[in-house]
Design a protein around this motif. Sequence first.
Motif, PDB file in Angstrom:
ATOM      1  N   MET A   1      -3.441  -2.167  -9.505  1.00  0.00           N
ATOM      2  CA  MET A   1      -2.664  -0.937  -9.407  1.00  0.00           C
ATOM      3  C   MET A   1      -2.397  -0.363 -10.797  1.00  0.00           C
ATOM      4  O   MET A   1      -2.525   0.846 -11.020  1.00  0.00           O
ATOM      5  CB  MET A   1      -1.354  -1.205  -8.663  1.00  0.00           C
ATOM      6  CG  MET A   1      -0.478   0.001  -8.427  1.00  0.00           C
ATOM      7  SD  MET A   1       0.941  -0.371  -7.352  1.00  0.00           S
ATOM      8  CE  MET A   1       1.899  -1.481  -8.410  1.00  0.00           C
TER       9      MET A   1
ATOM     10  N   ARG B   1       2.025   1.681  -3.616  1.00  0.00           N
ATOM     11  CA  ARG B   1       0.946   2.177  -4.470  1.00  0.00           C
ATOM     12  C   ARG B   1       0.735   3.673  -4.273  1.00  0.00           C
ATOM     13  O   ARG B   1       0.561   4.421  -5.247  1.00  0.00           O
ATOM     14  CB  ARG B   1      -0.352   1.426  -4.185  1.00  0.00           C
ATOM     15  CG  ARG B   1      -1.537   1.918  -5.032  1.00  0.00           C
ATOM     16  CD  ARG B   1      -2.676   0.931  -5.028  1.00  0.00           C
ATOM     17  NE  ARG B   1      -3.144   0.619  -3.697  1.00  0.00           N
ATOM     18  CZ  ARG B   1      -4.069  -0.309  -3.430  1.00  0.00           C
ATOM     19  NH1 ARG B   1      -4.592  -1.021  -4.424  1.00  0.00           N
ATOM     20  NH2 ARG B   1      -4.455  -0.537  -2.197  1.00  0.00           N
TER      21      ARG B   1
ATOM     22  N   CYS C   1       8.829  -0.241  -9.867  1.00  0.00           N
ATOM     23  CA  CYS C   1       7.991  -0.373  -8.667  1.00  0.00           C
ATOM     24  C   CYS C   1       7.651  -1.839  -8.433  1.00  0.00           C
ATOM     25  O   CYS C   1       7.266  -2.543  -9.373  1.00  0.00           O
ATOM     26  CB  CYS C   1       6.683   0.408  -8.826  1.00  0.00           C
ATOM     27  SG  CYS C   1       6.856   2.194  -8.785  1.00  0.00           S
TER      28      CYS C   1
ATOM     29  N   ASP D   1       0.820  -1.206   0.000  1.00  0.00           N
ATOM     30  CA  ASP D   1       0.000   0.000   0.000  1.00  0.00           C
ATOM     31  C   ASP D   1       0.856   1.258   0.000  1.00  0.00           C
ATOM     32  O   ASP D   1       0.480   2.282  -0.592  1.00  0.00           O
ATOM     33  CB  ASP D   1      -0.952  -0.013   1.199  1.00  0.00           C
ATOM     34  CG  ASP D   1      -2.017  -1.100   1.069  1.00  0.00           C
ATOM     35  OD1 ASP D   1      -2.650  -1.171  -0.007  1.00  0.00           O
ATOM     36  OD2 ASP D   1      -2.193  -1.884   2.016  1.00  0.00           O
TER      37      ASP D   1
ATOM     38  N   GLU E   1      -4.016   3.249 -12.459  1.00  0.00           N
ATOM     39  CA  GLU E   1      -3.233   4.328 -13.052  1.00  0.00           C
ATOM     40  C   GLU E   1      -3.631   4.561 -14.514  1.00  0.00           C
ATOM     41  O   GLU E   1      -3.632   5.693 -14.993  1.00  0.00           O
ATOM     42  CB  GLU E   1      -1.739   4.004 -12.968  1.00  0.00           C
ATOM     43  CG  GLU E   1      -1.223   3.863 -11.548  1.00  0.00           C
ATOM     44  CD  GLU E   1      -1.493   5.077 -10.678  1.00  0.00           C
ATOM     45  OE1 GLU E   1      -1.753   6.179 -11.231  1.00  0.00           O
ATOM     46  OE2 GLU E   1      -1.453   4.956  -9.449  1.00  0.00           O
TER      47      GLU E   1
ATOM     48  N   ARG F   1       3.759   5.595  -5.791  1.00  0.00           N
ATOM     49  CA  ARG F   1       3.689   5.498  -7.258  1.00  0.00           C
ATOM     50  C   ARG F   1       2.636   6.453  -7.806  1.00  0.00           C
ATOM     51  O   ARG F   1       2.876   7.166  -8.796  1.00  0.00           O
ATOM     52  CB  ARG F   1       3.369   4.055  -7.645  1.00  0.00           C
ATOM     53  CG  ARG F   1       3.323   3.767  -9.138  1.00  0.00           C
ATOM     54  CD  ARG F   1       3.046   2.264  -9.331  1.00  0.00           C
ATOM     55  NE  ARG F   1       3.120   1.877 -10.727  1.00  0.00           N
ATOM     56  CZ  ARG F   1       2.093   1.885 -11.577  1.00  0.00           C
ATOM     57  NH1 ARG F   1       0.905   2.304 -11.158  1.00  0.00           N
ATOM     58  NH2 ARG F   1       2.248   1.479 -12.820  1.00  0.00           N
ATOM     59  N   HIS F   2       1.476   6.474  -7.184  1.00  0.00           N
ATOM     60  CA  HIS F   2       0.404   7.371  -7.629  1.00  0.00           C
ATOM     61  C   HIS F   2       0.868   8.826  -7.564  1.00  0.00           C
ATOM     62  O   HIS F   2       0.636   9.601  -8.504  1.00  0.00           O
ATOM     63  CB  HIS F   2      -0.832   7.167  -6.755  1.00  0.00           C
ATOM     64  CG  HIS F   2      -2.005   8.007  -7.157  1.00  0.00           C
ATOM     65  ND1 HIS F   2      -2.921   7.604  -8.099  1.00  0.00           N
ATOM     66  CD2 HIS F   2      -2.400   9.249  -6.755  1.00  0.00           C
ATOM     67  CE1 HIS F   2      -3.828   8.554  -8.273  1.00  0.00           C
ATOM     68  NE2 HIS F   2      -3.546   9.564  -7.461  1.00  0.00           N
TER      69      HIS F   2
END
Length: 269
Positions: free
Chosen positions: A261, A218, A237, A215, A265, A221-222
């Motif tokens: 994930m 994620r 990632c 988590d 995106e 990365r976002h």
Amino acid sequence: MHGVVTTTEQLTPGMVRIVLGGGDLDRLVMPEATDAYLNAAFRPAGASYDEVFDPQTVRESHPQDPQPARRRYTVRAWDPVACLLTVDFVVHGDSGVAGPWATAARPGDVFVFTGPSGAYRPRPETDWHLLLGDESALPAIAASLESLPPEARAVVRVVCDGPDHEVPLPDRPGIDVGWLHRSGGPEDADLLADAVRGLDFLPGRPFGFVHGEADEIRAVRHHLLHDRGLTRADLSCSPYWRRTMTDEEWRRVKRDFVAAMEAEESQGS
């Protein structure tokens, strides 16, 4: 393949270093990657097959036997002259399979694995390097930093349980290392993402190595994709584990988590 434990070292309260030699390590071919990993195979108690075994052969010829537990571990270092392989294990008391094995390991113990494989190595053409993660990513982060030329610039942020869980990393001009210490509360889940949101990025375009808890990865990365303008081509990632799950539970759902994930995106882009 297999190696034999030559030495063990308690690096921190939560990390054990195992150095392997012998076995058939003289045939090991290491990829040109600083995130090279082994797919270890741990023989369960009561298994009828030998301590040196081939996981595929065991699967085919011992279907009624307990099958070996599989875990991935990053190579910390490889000495091709002495044929010595160093692997750092994160341990959490008696939980899991690999951690207890590493804690109890003694010289002469056998370590069976397949691989190694790997995909990431710092790109020399990158303006600067952004390395983010937790204890599980430390072997790859350390190996990556050691591979950088003297003039390279890197920003590193690592989550760990406290000062005694930090490990030495290259310390020279151009490398900014920051440690983020957990408090034991729910806010720990936001430590890494909050730290990255607060960073003043260096000039130029970075390449990000973002590996660790699912988590947290994620969320980071976002942020990097949507708020910092990076692209997927600018990132490596991988979610290594998830705090709400055991190793086995995570292995069963990791593929779906990564797919979700990626889809999230794609929809947001």
